[in-house]
Every structure is written in C-alpha cells, then in structure tokens.
Motif scaffolding. Structure first.
Motif, mmCIF file in Angstrom:
data_model
loop_
_atom_site.group_PDB
_atom_site.id
_atom_site.type_symbol
_atom_site.label_atom_id
_atom_site.label_comp_id
_atom_site.label_asym_id
_atom_site.label_seq_id
_atom_site.Cartn_x
_atom_site.Cartn_y
_atom_site.Cartn_z
ATOM 1 N N PHE A 389 49.633 34.691 40.528
ATOM 2 C CA PHE A 389 49.854 36.150 40.332
ATOM 3 C C PHE A 389 50.719 36.956 41.278
ATOM 4 O O PHE A 389 50.467 36.646 42.445
ATOM 5 C CB PHE A 389 48.543 36.976 40.151
ATOM 6 N N ALA A 390 51.782 37.754 40.878
ATOM 7 C CA ALA A 390 52.273 38.401 41.653
ATOM 8 C C ALA A 390 52.450 39.761 41.126
ATOM 9 O O ALA A 390 53.028 39.889 39.744
ATOM 10 C CB ALA A 390 53.545 37.853 42.422
ATOM 11 N N GLY A 391 52.126 40.933 41.663
ATOM 12 C CA GLY A 391 52.419 42.188 41.089
ATOM 13 C C GLY A 391 51.772 43.426 41.912
ATOM 14 O O GLY A 391 50.966 43.216 42.918
ATOM 15 N N GLY A 392 52.191 44.631 41.421
ATOM 16 C CA GLY A 392 51.785 45.931 42.288
ATOM 17 C C GLY A 392 50.350 45.788 42.065
ATOM 18 O O GLY A 392 49.538 45.682 41.100
ATOM 19 N N LEU A 393 49.719 46.791 43.086
ATOM 20 C CA LEU A 393 48.238 47.174 43.046
ATOM 21 C C LEU A 393 48.151 48.421 42.380
ATOM 22 O O LEU A 393 48.341 49.394 42.947
ATOM 23 C CB LEU A 393 47.660 47.221 44.417
ATOM 24 N N HIS A 394 47.892 48.249 41.155
ATOM 25 C CA HIS A 394 47.383 49.741 40.244
ATOM 26 C C HIS A 394 46.534 49.291 38.931
ATOM 27 O O HIS A 394 46.410 47.886 38.677
ATOM 28 C CB HIS A 394 48.676 50.136 39.664
ATOM 29 N N GLY A 395 45.641 50.145 38.585
ATOM 30 C CA GLY A 395 44.544 49.805 37.681
ATOM 31 C C GLY A 395 43.429 49.570 38.254
ATOM 32 O O GLY A 395 43.445 49.205 39.335
ATOM 33 N N PRO A 396 42.383 49.278 37.597
ATOM 34 C CA PRO A 396 41.099 48.937 37.876
ATOM 35 C C PRO A 396 40.795 47.240 38.177
ATOM 36 O O PRO A 396 39.988 47.207 38.775
ATOM 37 C CB PRO A 396 40.087 49.464 36.786
ATOM 38 N N ILE A 397 41.375 46.584 37.645
ATOM 39 C CA ILE A 397 41.435 45.150 37.448
ATOM 40 C C ILE A 397 42.053 44.358 38.872
ATOM 41 O O ILE A 397 41.530 43.549 39.472
ATOM 42 C CB ILE A 397 41.643 44.663 36.280
ATOM 43 N N ARG A 398 43.243 44.856 39.027
ATOM 44 C CA ARG A 398 44.036 44.036 40.186
ATOM 45 C C ARG A 398 43.381 44.295 41.655
ATOM 46 O O ARG A 398 43.367 43.323 42.236
ATOM 47 C CB ARG A 398 45.527 44.704 40.054
#
Length: 549
Positions: A389-398
């Motif tokens: 996984f690679a992605g921005g840090l947003h939302g409650p799960i990431r």
C-alpha cells in the motif's frame, strides 16, 4: 223430381265450386304454415335474446336450459305488407347491433338510414312478442339476408387501450420471468463473446440471461436540458473520470432513445465533479447551498417540462456521481434521494446508500485517459511482496494501517509516499495482495488497479458495498479484512494457501473484464455493467398509475 234434381245439381256444383275455392284458400295457408315451421327450426339460432332484462344474453333459459320458442305475430296483407314486416324486423335488429356492438361501415350505416326513412313512410307493422322472440321470416330475394349484411351478434367486448407505460411493464415482467427461469434451469444461452461461469457470480446463468435481456430491450432517455460543463460533461483523467466517461458514452450508446415513451429509465446528465469545481466556494460558510440549488433547479426544469419525473416521483430516473459529495448533493431533492436510482462510487451504507435501490460502481484512475500499459502482471511465483500500500494519510482507517505496518515488515510494504525511482504500478505487479483501505470516503481506485495488475485486492473498509456486488461475489476473488483485524494482517494473508491464492488471482483476472474502460464500450465492460445494475433496479420496481381509456 226435376226440381229436386235441379237443386241437387246446383248444390253439387256450388259445393264443388266452394270446395275448390276453399282448397285454393287453404293451400297457401298450409304451405305458409309448413314453411314457417321449417324456417323457425332452421334459423332459430341466428339472433336470440334471452329475456327483456338482458337483451344480449347467452340465449339460455333458467327454467330448463331449453331455448324457448320465439313468437312473431304480424298483420300481413299480401306481398307488400309482408315485405314491410321483414324490413321492420331487419331494421330493428340493425339498430340494436349498431348501438351495442362495434360500429358498422359507413356504407352499411347509409343503407340502414335509407331503409329507416323508407319504413317511416309506410304503414306501421304491429309486432307482438313473448318474453323472448326470434326473427326467422324468410325474405324475398330483393332483401339481403341478415347473414349477408352484417355479422351475427357476438358477446360485447370492451376494447382496452394500453398505455406505453403498461406495455413497458409487461415486457419487463417477461424479462423477469426469463431471468427466473434461467436461474433455476440447467440450460445457458450460448454467447460468442463471453459466457459467465464460476463462483465469482452469485448466479452466473441468471446474470447472463439478465444481461441478454438488457441488450434486447433496455432503453434510456437522456435529458437534453442543461449546458456544459456542469451538464453533459465531466472529467476523464482524474479519479472521478468515470463521470465524464459514462456521460459521454451514455449520450452516444445504442441504449439511448430519443423517444421518452420508449424509455424504461431516464438519465440525469449531471456531473457532481463539475458542480464542485465551478460552483463550490471554499470561503463561504454556506458552500453547500449554491451546489444543492443547482441540482434542485435542474430537477425542477425537467419535471416541469416533462411528465415522467412526476409520474414516478423520480423512481425510474438515475443520476451518476463518482465524486465523494454525490450522496450529499442528492439530498437537495428529497425524491431524488429517497426514490431515484443513484449510481455512486461512494457507496457507503452509513451515509444513506441503499443496495436494493442504488448502484455501486468503481472509482477508476486512468493517468493517460486509457488503460494502455495498466493491464497485466507476472505469475504468482514471481511476486515477492506479500502485501503493498502507498497513499496519503487521511480518513479513519489509513492511520491505523500506517501505525501498525509502515516500515515495520519487509513482507508488508506500507508507505505514505514511495521512495524516488520506485514505480507505483511496478509495486502492484510485484505484490500478491494489494491493500485497499478507505480514505475520507469508502471509494478508492486501488481495487481496480489491483485487478488490472493481477494483484488480489484486500478490502479494509467499513459500511462499503463493493461495485456490482448484486452480481459479483467479491469473496471469491478478494479478501475482506475487518478494520479491527489490521494488526493481524500478516497472519491472515500468510494463512492463505498457495492453491487458494492462485484461485483468487485467476478469478480476479476473469472478472477484470467487468472493470475495463473502453473508449468504444465493449460487451460486459464497466460501462455495460453500470447499465446492467441500473437495469436490475428497474426490473425490481413496478410503476403504477397506469392509464386505462
């Protein structure tokens, strides 16, 4: 003696003369009586009336089932009067038929009117009739028989004029029956392109039949009102690209009809992404109001111009939105939110998504606008990374995912940002499992990216309805991990055997066709799958308010 003899001769002569005269008088009466008797027995079924109360009855008698004898007594004085009686009977029956059954032709009507006028100039014929009667008098050659001038009386039929909506509902009912039969029978229709099969489908035969029925009869009316770029347009290269692609393809597809009377559903060509881009004011405290008002104004426009929205309160209409705010903006019109079919990428049940009515479709990112270079990947034995996984840090799960696995394990490659020189799609192709956590919203292009590259998707989401899950069994080609099990992620994925993994990947490759984006749509691709999901929702509803004339 001579006088007596003379009297006897005169009496004999007179008697003979009288007998001859009586014979000449009686013979016609006898012949007429015989003729009447045979005529009644022969023609008694030509036109019957069961009783005064029901002039067009079945002809059965309640007192024993036998048709009662029908009496016609007329004052007849020679041939002319007899013809008058026949004419009167003929016109009487003609008038009954013309008033109670289907209209006669113009020629017959004219003939009947002339006969009525002629009768009015002649002496009236008195007809006495019992409770029931039958007309069976024979008519001279110059008067056509009843059978020659008009059809015999039949049971009255009320002609029913079906509305277009009712015809549509009948055809949809036949489609439902065909799908139900396919779901339970062992036969499946041949298809030159693709025959669905396997555990990836809840019922492959039912899906196949439903898809073929859709191709056969599904028609969509696209409203032409509204101006670009908010209407009839949308993005084609961002993560919201499905909005623009679908709107364009919907307006050029064979499923589109320009006759709203032939449409089973009506498409609202609104781009929520365009509304957000052109109307959203970040600095306004009431930033929702202008966007919602735009949507409300459009619905008011089409509902005021056409009768179809009000006819169903929007139930046979659908909108499509891939932007996260699509569900919220749909609340601007209560009937749109409650009744209409909403095709949404953000298919979140906690935000009002109803799987039985709404459609979940995938968020697909096409960096170059096409699938070129995105499809395909190595075999399982050549994939060295367990999960990625690679992605921005947003939302409650990431944050939970990165907290437990970022730079913690070589097998679980979790990155906020990829190191320079590392290819994102290269990492997908080298990984067995691709992690697909929710961000601020449940939708994400990572599931489709995984299927494109042969990586098994791992869904880390709450309240999410996966795309086309009314047809596809996602558990057969993906892995669902509850959010609370994220700390045990490696254990869960490592516990999947090689044999089971190969099954998951192979099935993912097979269903990949349902997520492919083609500039010219191909059968069973994502465009057709979206339409099929809308088609299923339309099959599951029956519109009322049918018109009977």
């Amino acid at each position: 003696m001579m006088e007596g003899s003379s009297k006897m001769k005169i009496c004999s002569s007179w008697c003979k003369s009288t007998s001859t005269r009586l014979l000449w008088i009686m013979v016609p009466f006898i012949l007429v009586s015989i003729f009447f008797a045979f005529g009644n027995s022969k023609n008694s079924s030509s036109l019957s009336f069961s009783s005064p109360g029901w002039p067009f009855g079945s002809g059965k008698n309640n007192s024993g089932g036998k048709q009662p004898e029908l009496v016609a007594v007329a004052v007849v004085k020679g041939g002319a009067d007899r013809e008058e009686a026949i004419l009167e009977d003929y016109n009487f029956n003609s008038s009954i038929n013309s008033n109670n059954f289907s209209p006669l032709t113009a020629e017959a009507d004219q003939e009947s009117e002339e006969q009525v006028q002629e009768n009015q100039q002649k002496p009236q014929v008195v007809i006495q009739k019992d409770e029931s009667f039958n007309i069976s008098l024979e008519k001279p050659n110059e008067f056509p028989s009843l059978n020659e001038t008009q059809a015999l009386p039949i049971e009255p039929k009320i002609k029913k004029i079906f509305s277009n909506l009712e015809r549509l509902e009948v055809r949809l009912g036949k489609a439902r029956a065909a799908i139900k039969e396919a779901a339970t029978s062992g036969n499946q229709t041949d298809d030159p392109d693709y025959v669905p099969s396997g555990p990836m489908y809840w019922n492959a035969k039912a899906f196949h039949r439903s898809y073929l029925e859709m191709e056969k009869q599904f028609k969509v009316f696209v409203y032409e009102e509204g101006e670009q770029p908010i209407f009839h347009n949308g993005p084609c290269k961002s993560i919201y690209a499905m909005e623009g692609n679908f709107i364009y393809q919907m307006e050029t597809t064979k499923f589109r009809t320009r006759d709203p009377e032939k449409a089973q559903v009506f498409f609202l060509p609104i781009s929520v992404t365009a509304i957000v881009h052109f109307i959203y004011d970040r600095n306004s405290k009431e930033h929702w109001n202008p966007m919602k008002q735009t949507l409300k104004d459009y619905i008011n426009l089409v509902s005021g111009k056409y009768l179809y929205w009000n006819r169903s309160l929007g139930a046979d209409h659908f909108m499509l939105a891939c932007h996260d705010w699509g569900p919220e903006l749909s609340k601007a019109v209560p009937d749109l939110y409650k009744n209409s079919i909403r095709a949404l990428c953000n298919a979140n049940t906690s935000e009002g998504f109803k799987p039985s009515r709404d459609v979940s479709f995938p968020e697909i990112l096409l960096p170059g606008g096409t699938m070129d270079g995105l499809i395909g990947g190595p075999s399982p034995s050549r994939r060295s990374i367990l999960a990625f996984f690679a992605g921005g840090l947003h939302g409650p799960i990431r944050p939970i995912l990165l907290e437990h696995w970022e730079n913690k394990d070589e097998d679980i490659q979790v990155h906020r940002y990829l190191p320079k020189g590392v290819s994102y799609y290269g990492m997908l192709r080298n990984s067995k499992f691709c992690l697909c956590p929710s961000g601020y919203e449940v939708a994400s292009p990572r599931m489709v990216e995984a299927l494109y590259t042969g990586c098994v998707p791992v869904l880390l989401k709450d309240h999410y309805v996966p795309p086309f899950s009314d047809v596809l069994n996602w558990k057969s080609f993906s892995v669902e991990v509850p959010v609370e099990q994220i700390p045990n992620l490696k254990k869960i994925l490592s516990g999947i055997s090689t044999r089971q993994y190969i099954r998951l990947q192979r099935r993912g490759k097979q269903v990949r066709r349902h997520f492919e984006v083609n500039m010219t749509p191909k059968r069973y691709d994502v465009f057709h799958m979206i339409l099929h999901s809308v088609w299923l929702r339309r099959l599951n509803m029956r519109l009322h308010g049918l018109e009977y004339l």
